[in-house]
Write an enzyme that holds these catalytic residues in place. Structure first.
Site, PDB file in Angstrom:
ATOM      1  N   GLY B  18       7.893   3.244   4.594  1.00 22.15           N
ATOM      2  CA  GLY B  18       6.433   3.192   4.558  1.00 22.15           C
ATOM      3  C   GLY B  18       5.760   4.530   4.794  1.00 22.15           C
ATOM      4  N   GLY B  20       7.050   7.637   4.738  1.00 24.25           N
ATOM      5  CA  GLY B  20       7.451   8.660   3.772  1.00 24.25           C
ATOM      6  C   GLY B  20       6.744   8.470   2.445  1.00 24.25           C
ATOM      7  N   ASP B 224      18.884   9.427  11.544  1.00 24.73           N
ATOM      8  CA  ASP B 224      19.261  10.660  10.844  1.00 24.73           C
ATOM      9  C   ASP B 224      18.291  11.806  11.133  1.00 24.73           C
ATOM     10  OD1 ASP B 224      21.398   9.282   9.747  1.00 24.73           O
ATOM     11  OD2 ASP B 224      20.272   8.697   7.955  1.00 24.73           O
ATOM     12  N   GLN B 243      12.177  -0.476  22.335  1.00 27.86           N
ATOM     13  CA  GLN B 243      11.620  -1.820  22.422  1.00 27.86           C
ATOM     14  C   GLN B 243      12.675  -2.866  22.099  1.00 27.86           C
ATOM     15  OE1 GLN B 243       8.374  -3.452  19.582  1.00 27.86           O
ATOM     16  NE2 GLN B 243       7.458  -3.302  21.603  1.00 27.86           N
ATOM     17  N   HIS B 245      12.814  -6.552  21.068  1.00 27.42           N
ATOM     18  CA  HIS B 245      11.930  -7.597  20.551  1.00 27.42           C
ATOM     19  C   HIS B 245      12.336  -8.926  21.168  1.00 27.42           C
ATOM     20  CE1 HIS B 245       9.717 -10.213  17.867  1.00 27.42           C
ATOM     21  NE2 HIS B 245       9.131  -9.164  17.326  1.00 27.42           N
ATOM     22  N   LEU B 255      15.416 -10.547  12.861  1.00 25.44           N
ATOM     23  CA  LEU B 255      14.102 -10.652  13.496  1.00 25.44           C
ATOM     24  C   LEU B 255      13.384 -11.953  13.149  1.00 25.44           C
ATOM     25  CD1 LEU B 255      11.615  -9.253  14.926  1.00 25.44           C
ATOM     26  CD2 LEU B 255      11.001  -8.405  12.669  1.00 25.44           C
ATOM     27  N   ARG B 289       5.363  -7.086  24.432  1.00 29.39           N
ATOM     28  CA  ARG B 289       6.754  -7.422  24.107  1.00 29.39           C
ATOM     29  C   ARG B 289       7.701  -7.114  25.255  1.00 29.39           C
ATOM     30  NH1 ARG B 289       7.256  -5.491  17.766  1.00 29.39           N
ATOM     31  NH2 ARG B 289       6.108  -7.275  16.956  1.00 29.39           N
ATOM     32  N   HIS B 356      14.856  -3.275  18.828  1.00 32.35           N
ATOM     33  CA  HIS B 356      13.971  -3.404  17.670  1.00 32.35           C
ATOM     34  C   HIS B 356      13.315  -2.107  17.234  1.00 32.35           C
ATOM     35  CE1 HIS B 356      11.330  -5.427  14.893  1.00 32.35           C
ATOM     36  NE2 HIS B 356      10.239  -5.105  15.544  1.00 32.35           N
ATOM     37  N   GLU B 390       8.402   5.967  12.380  1.00 34.49           N
ATOM     38  CA  GLU B 390       9.204   5.686  13.571  1.00 34.49           C
ATOM     39  C   GLU B 390       9.973   6.912  14.057  1.00 34.49           C
ATOM     40  OE1 GLU B 390      11.404   2.025  13.341  1.00 34.49           O
ATOM     41  OE2 GLU B 390      12.458   2.383  15.234  1.00 34.49           O
ATOM     42  N   ARG B 401       5.348  -0.491  22.277  1.00 30.96           N
ATOM     43  CA  ARG B 401       4.541  -0.646  21.075  1.00 30.96           C
ATOM     44  C   ARG B 401       4.017  -2.076  20.975  1.00 30.96           C
ATOM     45  NH1 ARG B 401       5.427  -2.694  16.176  1.00 30.96           N
ATOM     46  NH2 ARG B 401       7.698  -2.775  16.182  1.00 30.96           N
ATOM     47  N   SER B 406       3.274  -0.835  14.219  1.00 37.67           N
ATOM     48  CA  SER B 406       4.206   0.099  13.566  1.00 37.67           C
ATOM     49  C   SER B 406       3.792   0.329  12.118  1.00 37.67           C
ATOM     50  CB  SER B 406       5.642  -0.405  13.640  1.00 37.67           C
ATOM     51  OG  SER B 406       5.760  -1.643  12.992  1.00 37.67           O
TER      52      SER B 406
END
Lengths: 234, 590
Positions: B18, B20, B224, B243, B245, B255, B289, B356, B390, B401, B406
């Site tokens: 998302g 990038g 990476d 985090q 979840h 999830l 959370r 998570h 992230e 978070r 996110s």
């Protein structure tokens, strides 16, 4: 012990592809086909396959599993093993790069051909474009496509004419934009599809519907496009 | 390496998720020569797995909603170490970024008025915590990440971004001024190694949930970007903040969105008790959370867990009715039936807290510029280097978070990075070329793996690493245990550096990629371990049994991990709001 037979081909080493047999101890559990592949890769790291989300939403691990296209990560052994044997091959019809990894360029090229993006040249409002729940509901069963290629590589028409026939996946996406109340390029989109091959090579065989791991129905979408094309011609 | 091919771009984005793709879109739309290096085809990136939605005050569910309330919730959720300037920017700019996505075609669910559908999520309030639960998370059923990622890919096709699909970035190339001038990358299909040169290098490499044995994260989330940054000598921030979840499917790790609880689902223990009423009397199942995850673990530890081993709890949804579940949570029905063998229409889903999200990462400013800290403790921009999503720590999430933040972080800061780089490119970026030796340096790690002659399998070493992290750095942490964990990591390091690569072939060699990913997993895990042991307090997701209280006197700050010395420093939290006075730290209750 489960007998697993896997298509192997490394172009740098092998003169031709072959099936390699393995035995896997699944401890009697009904695990997913991807779990079996991961287990085998521990023993034989040279085995190559794609995988990412392992929950059926990224579309990486479309494979031909005991004769049927599907996603390895959400196909349980119970639905794929016949006579204690699991046979795993790459998706058919596209060139193999190595082992279970195919070259998907042709599949993606057909997707790009249908202009898979919103076209609306009217000035954008300060907030969102309004869309009623009924209009939005028309996109259900279309937008969920994960581009795994299980459908297009199960389609004989796509095998014959991969350069000219858009294929079920691309056509499902073509209809996703035709059906969107916010898109204004209907005529242009239909004109781009209006030739003997792009849409009309579909012969309603419905292999696409049978294999879609997301339960989508490309044949139905193709039917809608056909109707729109016929209507716009008259 | 003298004959290694070079490709040149105005901007190179590493990562096709998302953030990038949002950064790339900004730059390619403006006509800059932009490339996305992504190790998987873009729509296979982990953003695709985001379910519940993207939180933003677009005032659809409540016409009087205000972005300032979202800002308050986010700052409180962060346990006060989120940077307030960045949070203000995110919440204020958010609506614009959401409407852009909608105009690009994102198929949001709709209200009767035709506006974007919003659902309640954890930690949301109206009127600065005084007006009850808000419904602020914009959703496309429970497939929001999928819808968002595909829309962004489609937008990039339209704007003709160059995609280097199934290419893997190996390491950062730095010039003699220590500025970043691109990366060395492998074309996975052919095995060719290429120097991808760029005036601006953006790391949008996502998280690293795979450092833990039990995670909601995809196989590809291997840290990476963090690994490459650390190897280049750059620091990471708040990396101890992971985090867990509350609702990963027991056993499988997949999830189950917080949106389930937003739509009215709740957690029960083996007695059928809705236990969150005891831990968070007001927000109940929609507390932060970190709070919910800890409550679940306590229930399990105190013998009220479900199942034969009492090692999970249940998420109850059946009371919502089949029609609502089909309309609002169709993906969850699918996932639960597949991975939990439980049909939520008639029975609860077995769930357990599962790793998570990485709140920490490469420290950046609001423009996405990566930062390091000089000897005097001042922020210093790393020329040519940017991060978002992230992988970055801007920091809008602080120590915890909020759900739905996110995706907003991805699009807002992907966009902000793109806009800032655009401006810099317009004004002219002049970085010195890398020398042969500079490029050769970025090949060190790859060369070592290519020349490996013995060693152990990557899969075996990875499993050991994940077990150490799971056992010693999980939901609850304790100093003496963590010290043991660090010792175990020290023993594992040489074995991981010496990982085997028996198969040296070039065509789509995934064994080579996994050996390289393992180095990044280890680097992220080691930084996590040292930072977690070093932060002697409990805050947000970082809960220590030996330091149970939040310690604002010593730790109302970011931790900064320096890879050269393997030591932990501190960095001030930003309290400079532009539109109002700062939110002062308060006791955090729900």
């Amino acid at each position: 012990m489960l007998n697993v037979s896997i298509y192997r081909y490394n172009p740098e080493v092998d003169s031709e592809p072959y099936m390699q047999d393995y035995q896997v101890d699944t401890q009697g559990k009904d695990v997913m086909v991807l779990d079996v592949l991961e287990k085998l890769k521990v023993e034989d790291p040279s085995l190559s396959f794609r995988r990412s989300c392992r929950e059926g939403v990224c579309g990486s691990d479309g494979l031909n599993i005991s004769g049927k296209n599907g996603l390895a990560c959400i196909t349980p052994l119970s639905s794929a093993v016949k006579g204690n044997k699991l046979v795993i091959r790459p998706l058919p019809g596209l060139p193999v790069i190595r082992d279970l990894v195919i070259d998907m360029s042709q599949f993606y090229a057909q997707y790009e051909k249908i202009q898979p993006y919103m076209i609306n040249n009217s000035p954008a409002p300060a907030i969102e474009r309004l869309q009623s729940p009924e209009e939005r509901a028309k996109l259900d069963g279309l937008y969920e496509c994960i581009l795994c290629a299980c459908c297009s590589t199960a389609c004989p028409s796509f095998w014959w004419n991969p350069e000219k026939f858009i294929g079920p996946s691309g056509l499902l996406q073509a209809y996703r934009f035709l059906a969107d109340s916010r898109d204004t390029a209907t005529e242009e989109r239909l004109a781009n599809l209006d030739d003997p091959f792009s849409v009309f090579r579909c012969h309603g065989i419905m292999n696409c519907v049978q294999v879609c791991p997301k339960g989508l129905n490309p044949t139905k979408a193709i039917g809608h496009i056909r109707n729109m094309l016929v209507r716009s011609a008259t | 390496m003298a004959n290694m091919r070079t490709m040149s771009f105005d901007a190179v984005i590493v990562g096709g998720g998302g953030s990038g793709m949002r950064a790339a879109l900004q730059l390619s739309q403006s006509g800059y020569k932009t490339a996305v290096i992504t190790k998987v085809f873009p729509t296979r990136s982990h953003t695709v797995s985001a379910q519940g939605g993207i939180t933003c005050a677009i005032a659809s569910d409540d016409p009087n909603d205000q972005w300032q309330w979202h800002m308050y919730d986010t700052i409180k959720g962060s346990d006060y170490i989120g940077d307030q300037e960045a949070i203000e920017y995110m919440c204020q700019t958010g609506p614009e970024a959401i409407f852009e996505l909608e105009h690009m075609g994102l198929p949001f669910s709709r209200t009767e008025e035709g506006r974007i559908y919003q659902r309640p999520f954890g930690g949301q309030s109206k009127d600065f915590g005084n007006g009850g639960q808000a419904a602020r998370t914009c959703a496309a059923a429970d497939r929001t990440g999928h819808a968002l990622l595909h829309t962004l890919y489609q937008g990039n096709l339209k704007s003709e971004t160059t995609f280097l699909n199934e290419w893997y970035a190996v390491d950062i190339v730095k010039n003699e001024d220590n500025a970043v001038v691109g990366v060395v990358a492998i074309d996975i299909e052919t095995g060719e190694t290429v120097y991808v040169k760029s005036k601006a290098t953006v790391f949008a490499t996502g998280g690293a949930g795979r450092i833990y044995a039990s995670t909601t994260n995809a196989h590809i989330c291997t840290g990476d970007g963090v690994g490459m940054a650390l190897r280049a000598g750059f620091p990471v921030q708040d990396i101890e903040m992971w985090q867990f979840h509350p609702t990963g499917i027991h056993g499988a790790g997949t999830l189950v969105t917080e949106g389930c609880r937003g739509e009215g689902g709740y957690l029960i223990n083996k007695d059928g008790e809705r236990f969150m009423e005891r831990y968070a009397p007001n927000a109940k199942d929609l507390a932060g959370r970190d709070v919910v995850a800890r409550s679940m673990v306590l229930e399990i530890l105190e013998g009220r867990g479900c199942g034969p081993d009492g090692d999970h709890v249940y998420l109850k949804l059946d009371h919502l009715g089949e029609e609502t579940l089909n309309a609002k949570l169709p993906g969850i029905l699918e996932l639960s039936r597949t991975f939990a063998h439980a049909d939520p229409v008639v029975e609860p889903i077995p769930v357990v807290p599962t790793c998570h999200y990485m709140m920490g990462g490469i420290p950046t400013n609001v423009d996405g510029q990566a930062l390091t800290i000089d000897a005097e403790g001042n922020d210093q921009v790393i020329e040519g280097f940017y991060a978002c999503g992230e992988a970055a720590c801007v920091s809008v999430h602080g120590a915890n978070r909020l759900g739905g933040n996110s995706l907003l972080d991805l699009v807002v800061f992907g966009r902000a990075s793109g806009m800032f780089i655009e401006k810099q490119l317009r004004e002219g970026i002049n970085l010195k070329d890398a020398s042969e030796a500079d490029i050769e340096r970025a090949m060190t790690g790859l060369n070592r793996i290519n020349n490996s002659s013995d060693g152990e399998q990557a899969s075996v070493l990875r499993a050991e690493l994940q077990t150490i992290m799971q056992n010693y750095f999980g939901v609850f942490r304790r100093g003496d245990f963590m010290k043991q964990g660090i010792e175990k990591l020290n023993a594992l390091r040489p074995r991981i550096e010496n990982v085997a690569l028996d198969d040296k072939s070039n065509a789509f060699n995934t064994a080579r990629i996994e050996a390289l990913e393992l180095q990044n997993l280890f680097a992220t895990a080691e930084a996590t371990a040292i930072a977690a042991e070093g932060r002697t307090e409990s805050r947000g997701a970082h809960a220590r049994e030996d330091f149970q209280e939040r310690d604002d006197e010593n730790w109302l700050c970011h931790s900064v991990y320096f890879p050269g010395s393997k030591t932990l420093g501190k960095r001030g939290v930003n309290f400079n709001l532009k539109t109002r006075e700062a939110f002062e730290p308060k006791i955090r209750t729900y």
